[in-house]
Design a protein around this motif. Structure first.
Motif, mmCIF file in Angstrom:
data_model
loop_
_atom_site.group_PDB
_atom_site.id
_atom_site.type_symbol
_atom_site.label_atom_id
_atom_site.label_comp_id
_atom_site.label_asym_id
_atom_site.label_seq_id
_atom_site.Cartn_x
_atom_site.Cartn_y
_atom_site.Cartn_z
ATOM 1 N N THR A 4 1.141 -27.188 -15.807
ATOM 2 C CA THR A 4 1.687 -26.055 -15.070
ATOM 3 C C THR A 4 0.901 -24.797 -15.397
ATOM 4 O O THR A 4 0.596 -24.535 -16.560
ATOM 5 C CB THR A 4 3.170 -25.845 -15.433
ATOM 6 O OG1 THR A 4 3.896 -27.029 -15.096
ATOM 7 C CG2 THR A 4 3.765 -24.660 -14.694
ATOM 8 N N ALA A 5 0.593 -24.030 -14.354
ATOM 9 C CA ALA A 5 -0.101 -22.754 -14.527
ATOM 10 C C ALA A 5 0.838 -21.635 -14.099
ATOM 11 O O ALA A 5 1.289 -21.594 -12.951
ATOM 12 C CB ALA A 5 -1.380 -22.716 -13.698
ATOM 13 N N GLY A 6 1.146 -20.730 -15.023
ATOM 14 C CA GLY A 6 1.936 -19.556 -14.724
ATOM 15 C C GLY A 6 1.007 -18.361 -14.585
ATOM 16 O O GLY A 6 0.053 -18.219 -15.360
ATOM 17 N N LEU A 7 1.242 -17.530 -13.588
ATOM 18 C CA LEU A 7 0.414 -16.353 -13.337
ATOM 19 C C LEU A 7 1.306 -15.125 -13.290
ATOM 20 O O LEU A 7 2.403 -15.178 -12.724
ATOM 21 C CB LEU A 7 -0.333 -16.483 -12.012
ATOM 22 C CG LEU A 7 -1.280 -17.670 -11.868
ATOM 23 C CD1 LEU A 7 -0.537 -18.874 -11.324
ATOM 24 C CD2 LEU A 7 -2.429 -17.320 -10.966
ATOM 25 N N GLU A 8 0.833 -14.035 -13.881
ATOM 26 C CA GLU A 8 1.583 -12.785 -13.881
ATOM 27 C C GLU A 8 0.612 -11.636 -13.633
ATOM 28 O O GLU A 8 -0.377 -11.485 -14.352
ATOM 29 C CB GLU A 8 2.300 -12.598 -15.205
ATOM 30 C CG GLU A 8 3.195 -11.387 -15.243
ATOM 31 C CD GLU A 8 3.971 -11.290 -16.547
ATOM 32 O OE1 GLU A 8 4.326 -10.149 -16.906
ATOM 33 O OE2 GLU A 8 4.209 -12.325 -17.194
ATOM 34 N N ALA A 9 0.904 -10.831 -12.609
ATOM 35 C CA ALA A 9 0.013 -9.744 -12.216
ATOM 36 C C ALA A 9 0.602 -8.392 -12.558
ATOM 37 O O ALA A 9 1.807 -8.171 -12.442
ATOM 38 C CB ALA A 9 -0.254 -9.813 -10.713
ATOM 39 N N ASP A 10 -0.274 -7.478 -12.990
ATOM 40 C CA ASP A 10 0.092 -6.068 -13.099
ATOM 41 C C ASP A 10 -1.054 -5.260 -12.499
ATOM 42 O O ASP A 10 -1.944 -5.824 -11.863
ATOM 43 C CB ASP A 10 0.439 -5.667 -14.540
ATOM 44 C CG ASP A 10 -0.717 -5.766 -15.520
ATOM 45 O OD1 ASP A 10 -1.890 -5.651 -15.101
ATOM 46 O OD2 ASP A 10 -0.457 -5.947 -16.719
ATOM 47 N N ALA A 11 -1.060 -3.974 -12.689
ATOM 48 C CA ALA A 11 -2.057 -3.111 -12.042
ATOM 49 C C ALA A 11 -3.479 -3.321 -12.556
ATOM 50 O O ALA A 11 -4.441 -2.971 -11.882
ATOM 51 C CB ALA A 11 -1.655 -1.644 -12.211
ATOM 52 N N ALA A 12 -3.633 -3.908 -13.729
ATOM 53 C CA ALA A 12 -4.958 -4.002 -14.344
ATOM 54 C C ALA A 12 -5.445 -5.423 -14.628
ATOM 55 O O ALA A 12 -6.606 -5.607 -14.963
ATOM 56 C CB ALA A 12 -4.972 -3.219 -15.651
ATOM 57 N N ARG A 13 -4.564 -6.426 -14.501
ATOM 58 C CA ARG A 13 -4.999 -7.769 -14.896
ATOM 59 C C ARG A 13 -4.099 -8.843 -14.321
ATOM 60 O O ARG A 13 -2.956 -8.594 -13.938
ATOM 61 C CB ARG A 13 -5.050 -7.903 -16.408
ATOM 62 C CG ARG A 13 -3.720 -7.962 -17.102
ATOM 63 C CD ARG A 13 -3.785 -7.791 -18.611
ATOM 64 N NE ARG A 13 -4.585 -6.664 -19.030
ATOM 65 C CZ ARG A 13 -4.167 -5.402 -19.077
ATOM 66 N NH1 ARG A 13 -2.938 -5.108 -18.710
ATOM 67 N NH2 ARG A 13 -4.960 -4.440 -19.479
ATOM 68 N N LEU A 14 -4.639 -10.050 -14.338
ATOM 69 C CA LEU A 14 -3.880 -11.242 -14.012
ATOM 70 C C LEU A 14 -3.822 -12.082 -15.280
ATOM 71 O O LEU A 14 -4.863 -12.442 -15.839
ATOM 72 C CB LEU A 14 -4.567 -12.024 -12.880
ATOM 73 C CG LEU A 14 -3.856 -13.280 -12.392
ATOM 74 C CD1 LEU A 14 -2.489 -12.942 -11.786
ATOM 75 C CD2 LEU A 14 -4.723 -14.006 -11.368
ATOM 76 N N ARG A 15 -2.618 -12.346 -15.754
ATOM 77 C CA ARG A 15 -2.433 -13.155 -16.951
ATOM 78 C C ARG A 15 -2.140 -14.587 -16.533
ATOM 79 O O ARG A 15 -1.340 -14.820 -15.616
ATOM 80 C CB ARG A 15 -1.271 -12.627 -17.785
ATOM 81 C CG ARG A 15 -1.557 -11.301 -18.427
ATOM 82 C CD ARG A 15 -0.374 -10.847 -19.303
ATOM 83 N NE ARG A 15 -0.599 -9.521 -19.801
ATOM 84 C CZ ARG A 15 -0.292 -8.399 -19.137
ATOM 85 N NH1 ARG A 15 0.265 -8.468 -17.949
ATOM 86 N NH2 ARG A 15 -0.539 -7.223 -19.668
ATOM 87 N N LEU A 16 -2.765 -15.529 -17.213
ATOM 88 C CA LEU A 16 -2.585 -16.947 -16.919
ATOM 89 C C LEU A 16 -2.042 -17.652 -18.149
ATOM 90 O O LEU A 16 -2.500 -17.394 -19.264
ATOM 91 C CB LEU A 16 -3.930 -17.567 -16.522
ATOM 92 C CG LEU A 16 -4.600 -16.856 -15.363
ATOM 93 C CD1 LEU A 16 -6.060 -16.647 -15.654
ATOM 94 C CD2 LEU A 16 -4.423 -17.645 -14.106
ATOM 95 N N ARG A 17 -1.082 -18.534 -17.937
ATOM 96 C CA ARG A 17 -0.500 -19.321 -19.034
ATOM 97 C C ARG A 17 -0.422 -20.764 -18.541
ATOM 98 O O ARG A 17 0.256 -21.045 -17.558
ATOM 99 C CB ARG A 17 0.876 -18.798 -19.397
ATOM 100 C CG ARG A 17 1.532 -19.557 -20.529
ATOM 101 C CD ARG A 17 2.911 -18.962 -20.840
ATOM 102 N NE ARG A 17 3.490 -19.564 -22.012
ATOM 103 C CZ ARG A 17 3.308 -19.134 -23.255
ATOM 104 N NH1 ARG A 17 2.563 -18.064 -23.475
ATOM 105 N NH2 ARG A 17 3.865 -19.754 -24.271
#
Length: 94
Positions: free
Chosen positions: A44-57
């Motif tokens: 499973t790939a979780g993605l989280e976006a904010d104004a400066a980056r995309l975080r992947l878990r």
């Protein structure tokens, strides 16, 4: 097993949506404004976006499946973000 990576970009929300919609016709995907989850057979790939980056878990039951899931999500992200000249992500095990 779990690993995380970050992709620095002002287009994080765009890439989050693009990646999730790309996979949605093949695998189960959840998508909201700032988060997404892609459930591959291998992990499973979780993605989280904010104004400066995309975080992947990425999570997977085995080392091989973890590496495969990382590879799938990373290769697609870098393909979509080719204009940014993205380099390979640095994955950190948790």
């Amino acid at each position: 097993m779990t690993s995380v990576a970050e992709f620095e970009t002002a287009q994080a929300h765009r890439y989050l949506t693009q990646v999730c919609k790309h996979f949605a016709h093949k695998i189960p995907v959840e998508l909201s404004e700032a988060r997404g989850e892609c459930r591959f057979v291998c992990g499973t790939a979780g993605l989280e976006a904010d104004a400066a980056r995309l975080r992947l878990r990425v999570t997977a039951p085995t080392e091989a499946e973890l590496v495969e899931t990382q590879s799938v999500i990373e290769s697609h992200l870098l393909r979509f973000a080719f204009r940014e000249g993205g380099e390979a992500l640095t994955w950190t095990r948790c």
